[in-house]
Design an enzyme around this catalytic site. Sequence first.
Site, short mmCIF file in Angstrom:
data_model
loop_
_atom_site.label_atom_id
_atom_site.label_comp_id
_atom_site.label_asym_id
_atom_site.label_seq_id
_atom_site.Cartn_x
_atom_site.Cartn_y
_atom_site.Cartn_z
N ASP A 130 0.53 -1.68 0.26
CA ASP A 130 0.51 0.07 -0.08
C ASP A 130 0.47 1.37 0.17
O ASP A 130 -0.20 2.35 0.30
CB ASP A 130 -1.16 -0.55 1.26
N CYS A 184 -21.94 -10.01 -6.31
CA CYS A 184 -22.69 -9.02 -5.19
C CYS A 184 -24.15 -9.82 -5.75
O CYS A 184 -25.18 -9.24 -5.19
CB CYS A 184 -21.98 -8.15 -6.05
N CYS A 187 -27.55 -7.33 -4.16
CA CYS A 187 -27.81 -6.83 -3.81
C CYS A 187 -27.22 -5.47 -3.40
O CYS A 187 -25.56 -5.42 -4.48
CB CYS A 187 -26.46 -7.71 -2.68
N CYS A 190 -24.48 -2.22 0.65
CA CYS A 190 -23.19 -0.81 0.88
C CYS A 190 -23.03 0.08 0.10
O CYS A 190 -22.85 1.28 0.81
CB CYS A 190 -21.50 -1.58 0.11
N CYS A 194 -24.36 3.96 2.55
CA CYS A 194 -23.51 4.72 2.35
C CYS A 194 -23.77 6.59 2.90
O CYS A 194 -24.63 7.13 2.51
CB CYS A 194 -22.71 5.20 1.10
N CYS A 210 -16.46 10.61 0.00
CA CYS A 210 -15.88 9.26 1.19
C CYS A 210 -15.95 9.34 2.52
O CYS A 210 -14.65 10.13 2.51
CB CYS A 210 -14.67 8.22 0.11
N CYS A 240 -19.45 0.69 5.42
CA CYS A 240 -20.52 -0.29 3.53
C CYS A 240 -19.44 -1.83 3.98
O CYS A 240 -19.95 -2.68 3.06
CB CYS A 240 -19.67 0.43 2.10
#
Length: 343
Positions: A130, A184, A187, A190, A194, A210, A240
């Site tokens: 990262d 997914c 669905c 998530c 938010c 975000c 989420c």
Amino acid sequence: MKARLVAQAKAEGFTDARVTGPDAIPQAAARLARFVALWRHGQMGWMAERMGRRGDPRALWPAARSVVMLAESYSPAEDPMAVLARRDRGAVSVYAQGRDYHDIVKKRLKRLGRWLIAEAPGAEIKVFVDTAPVMEKPLAEAAGLGWQGKHTNLLGRGLGNWFFLGAIFTTLELPRDAPEREHCGSCTRCLDICPTDAFPAPFELDARRCISYLTIEHKGPVDEALRPKLGNRIYGCDDCLAVCPWNKYAAAAHETRYAARDDLDAPRLADLAALDDAGFRAKFSGSPIKRIGRDRFLRNVLYAIGNSGDPSHLDRVDALTQEADPAVADAARWAAARLRRRT
């Protein structure tokens, strides 16, 4: 060799390990370019810089022949959303409640890399956690660890979505795993949860809305229209992730250093608002929170205090209106005005 590598990865503490190649994500460059062209990266200029290397792993290290993608679970023991109802407390993202994962994962990667070099003389490696222009999520999807869900995070059928990613690039040719496909279905939990409507469409994120971006990466004042929606989230947001149904299959976390510190499991906002710079650095030593610095963190705490509706904070908030950092002073004035409207 590959089977022994996977076994060694799990012996080192990784939850899973899969293999792909540096040429396995040809779609990534175009997706990144579109994301940046729409300015959805906000102030994260590093996403626009070096786009060539970020969008194509082969440009990052042309000698690489294989990419080993590794997952390490940090699944929470309790519901991370329960703290959102406790307005006198701050909500800290699960990943940041314990020891900084960068340090833990990188040391594991280096140990595994040394093992690989010893087992395959002449092989070269580079490890990433990262902190380099590596698009870990598309690579992990290509390796079969999981898929990028509608919330754009990676999730897996046997992992849920509470896991860190690490990568080992190597000159060694290894058999590749099949990529994972999306599971997914219909669905939209998530997307629906938010607080700031940060998803313009399924599988798309606008970082500028975000909460994780706003509380961690964004410098300066947050848009006033978004401040009430932050609630008491002072570092990151897990909404989420927390509502994903695939978490019922999530792998348990075995690394005890990821467990929440007592003082970061729903910390009192009043205590955090009292931190000076030395106190902040001492409290968050070894924590990823330390990276954003006291002023940005205090800005977040003040937004949470403004959303708390508790006028007992007013004396401290009034004092913080005199802070040298303009974003902190602005947040304090905003919080004071909100609290006085409640009295």
